[in-house]
Motif scaffolding. Sequence first.
Motif, mmCIF file in Angstrom:
data_model
loop_
_atom_site.group_PDB
_atom_site.id
_atom_site.type_symbol
_atom_site.label_atom_id
_atom_site.label_comp_id
_atom_site.label_asym_id
_atom_site.label_seq_id
_atom_site.Cartn_x
_atom_site.Cartn_y
_atom_site.Cartn_z
ATOM 1 N N SER A 286 0.869 -1.277 -0.103
ATOM 2 C CA SER A 286 0.038 0.153 0.056
ATOM 3 C C SER A 286 0.785 1.041 0.192
ATOM 4 C CB SER A 286 -0.680 -0.070 1.146
ATOM 5 O OG SER A 286 -1.916 -0.900 1.272
ATOM 6 N N CYS A 287 0.321 2.303 -0.772
ATOM 7 C CA CYS A 287 1.086 3.448 -0.836
ATOM 8 C C CYS A 287 0.253 4.420 -1.553
ATOM 9 C CB CYS A 287 2.256 3.221 -1.668
ATOM 10 S SG CYS A 287 3.200 4.859 -1.891
ATOM 11 N N GLY A 288 0.223 5.798 -0.812
ATOM 12 C CA GLY A 288 -0.632 6.803 -1.345
ATOM 13 C C GLY A 288 -0.144 7.743 -2.316
ATOM 14 N N MET A 289 -0.753 8.363 -3.146
ATOM 15 C CA MET A 289 -0.456 9.239 -4.356
ATOM 16 C C MET A 289 0.591 10.425 -3.493
ATOM 17 S SD MET A 289 -3.802 10.006 -6.527
ATOM 18 C CE MET A 289 -4.099 9.292 -8.024
ATOM 19 N N VAL A 290 0.295 10.677 -2.310
ATOM 20 C CA VAL A 290 1.049 11.743 -1.494
ATOM 21 C C VAL A 290 2.318 11.343 -1.563
ATOM 22 C CG1 VAL A 290 0.825 10.260 0.841
ATOM 23 C CG2 VAL A 290 0.688 12.766 0.699
ATOM 24 N N ALA A 291 2.829 10.044 -1.972
ATOM 25 C CA ALA A 291 4.358 9.799 -2.089
ATOM 26 C C ALA A 291 5.019 11.134 -2.952
ATOM 27 C CB ALA A 291 4.477 8.397 -2.877
ATOM 28 N N GLY A 292 4.119 11.653 -3.765
ATOM 29 C CA GLY A 292 4.734 12.815 -4.563
ATOM 30 C C GLY A 292 5.060 14.014 -3.858
ATOM 31 N N LEU A 293 4.453 14.090 -2.580
ATOM 32 C CA LEU A 293 4.780 15.306 -1.772
ATOM 33 C C LEU A 293 5.935 14.878 -0.682
ATOM 34 C CD1 LEU A 293 1.134 16.545 -1.007
ATOM 35 C CD2 LEU A 293 2.981 17.558 -2.663
ATOM 36 N N ILE A 294 6.374 13.704 -0.618
ATOM 37 C CA ILE A 294 7.447 13.302 0.344
ATOM 38 C C ILE A 294 8.855 13.325 -0.405
ATOM 39 C CG2 ILE A 294 8.249 11.115 1.700
ATOM 40 C CD1 ILE A 294 5.192 10.195 1.684
ATOM 41 N N HIS A 295 9.698 14.142 0.483
ATOM 42 C CA HIS A 295 10.818 14.582 -0.079
ATOM 43 C C HIS A 295 11.888 14.279 0.867
ATOM 44 C CE1 HIS A 295 8.216 16.458 -3.267
ATOM 45 N NE2 HIS A 295 7.873 17.320 -2.494
ATOM 46 N N ASP A 296 11.536 14.009 2.015
ATOM 47 C CA ASP A 296 12.542 13.809 3.115
ATOM 48 C C ASP A 296 12.055 12.433 4.070
ATOM 49 O OD1 ASP A 296 10.758 15.067 4.481
ATOM 50 O OD2 ASP A 296 11.931 16.733 5.314
ATOM 51 N N VAL A 297 13.183 12.341 5.015
ATOM 52 C CA VAL A 297 12.666 11.432 6.269
ATOM 53 C C VAL A 297 12.941 12.105 7.657
ATOM 54 C CG1 VAL A 297 13.185 9.166 6.996
ATOM 55 C CG2 VAL A 297 13.454 9.648 4.617
ATOM 56 N N PRO A 298 12.118 12.967 8.071
ATOM 57 C CA PRO A 298 12.483 13.664 9.113
ATOM 58 C C PRO A 298 11.941 12.468 10.405
ATOM 59 C CG PRO A 298 10.156 14.055 8.474
ATOM 60 C CD PRO A 298 10.965 13.180 7.170
ATOM 61 N N THR A 299 12.226 13.330 11.672
ATOM 62 C CA THR A 299 11.750 12.390 12.949
ATOM 63 C C THR A 299 10.286 12.830 12.834
ATOM 64 O OG1 THR A 299 12.017 14.197 14.402
ATOM 65 C CG2 THR A 299 13.716 12.622 14.156
ATOM 66 N N CYS A 300 9.413 12.113 13.624
ATOM 67 C CA CYS A 300 8.152 12.195 13.676
ATOM 68 C C CYS A 300 7.874 13.824 14.438
ATOM 69 C CB CYS A 300 7.275 11.158 14.759
ATOM 70 S SG CYS A 300 7.299 9.661 13.568
ATOM 71 N N LYS A 301 8.731 14.069 15.267
ATOM 72 C CA LYS A 301 8.512 15.311 15.990
ATOM 73 C C LYS A 301 8.703 16.314 14.878
ATOM 74 C CE LYS A 301 9.898 18.390 19.952
ATOM 75 N NZ LYS A 301 8.744 19.122 19.669
ATOM 76 N N GLU A 302 9.874 16.354 14.151
ATOM 77 C CA GLU A 302 10.371 17.389 13.277
ATOM 78 C C GLU A 302 9.212 17.566 12.162
ATOM 79 O OE1 GLU A 302 15.045 16.641 13.067
ATOM 80 O OE2 GLU A 302 13.694 15.563 11.717
ATOM 81 N N LEU A 303 8.585 16.480 11.888
ATOM 82 C CA LEU A 303 7.307 16.378 10.810
ATOM 83 C C LEU A 303 6.224 16.964 11.542
ATOM 84 C CD1 LEU A 303 6.180 15.521 8.076
ATOM 85 C CD2 LEU A 303 5.548 13.167 9.266
#
Length: 325
Positions: A286-303
Amino acid sequence: MKTRITELFEIEHPILQGGMHFVGFAELASAVSNAGGLGIITGLTLGTPEKLAKEIARCREMTDKPFGVNLTFLPSLTPPDYPGLVKAIVDGGVKIVETAGRNPEQVLPALKAAGVKVIHKCTSVRHSLKAQSIGCDAVSVDGFECGGHPGEDDVPNFILLPRAAEELKIPFVASGGMADGRSLVAALAFGADGMNMGTRFIATKEAPVHQRVKEALVAATELDTRLVMRPLRNTERVMRNPAVDRLLEKEKALGAKLQFSDIIEEVAGVYPRIMLEGDMDAGAWSCGMVAGLIHDVPTCKELIDRIMAEAEQLIHQRLAGLCRA
Ligand SMILES: Cc1cc2nc3c(=O)[nH]c(=O)nc-3n(C[C@H](O)[C@H](O)[C@H](O)COP(=O)(O)O)c2cc1C
């Protein structure tokens, strides 16, 4: 920010992490809750009441904030021990459950008796109203964009959310395609009381999945998902890969004759291989179309901090500024 959802779940920010198979372990749920959102452990990934009880205890060691458990109801030849899982939730002192899939009526009496709040995730206004009528406390409205099972109606959130707002009395969160402060402000504008994110939370430092899964999400665009299992009326939005292309070829070739057994190799038991071992072509995930808006791997708190700062800036500056102009 205060909404009916932050009040209901006693959380700081109106941001939920939806249950995700082989992703929603205690590491992620506790990180989201510690960051002020609502983290959710995925009950069926643990499988048995004993294992779920241990995961709840592990999560409790990692956070003193509220967190929830997801119970997904799927058509199955060997149904999970739902009463046992509910008992593990109640005995573990968990006060929030996210239900999904089929009607959760069978578990509501036991959960309600224990004072557990239930948010049902569904993909249509009619199912949302049904959830409201059977006593759910809130709904997570999952639009066509979402990763996982978007249902069969194909209504995107631009229509689905305002329609839900027109009809529902209980609070609801927007789910599907949510990634950042813009998503949150839009969700609130449509009448939602917060947002639920799945795919975005996989690309975080704490998500206990293989690094290659996170890299695949950062590399993907909004064009890289496909819908599979539509002929079985069990549509799932997944990340495109060679296994998914193979699956779609079979769907095309077999048409209405397609049976689950024809595609078992591409869908059954693939999650641990993908999420834990990083075997990215093992099958459909499973993966959403929102993958197009994901550009980094922050911590949950940073996000979450970034989402809240962006949302407040949008509301107080850009939108308020447009009104003043
Ligand atoms: C990898 C993955 C696994 C998922 N597994 C489940 C699940 O087991 N139960 C469930 O209710 N939803 C599941 N979902 C759906 C999410 O909880 C959430 O509703 C969805 O991801 C929202 O859309 P988004 O991905 O665009 O944020 C899954 C989603 C993903 C991406």
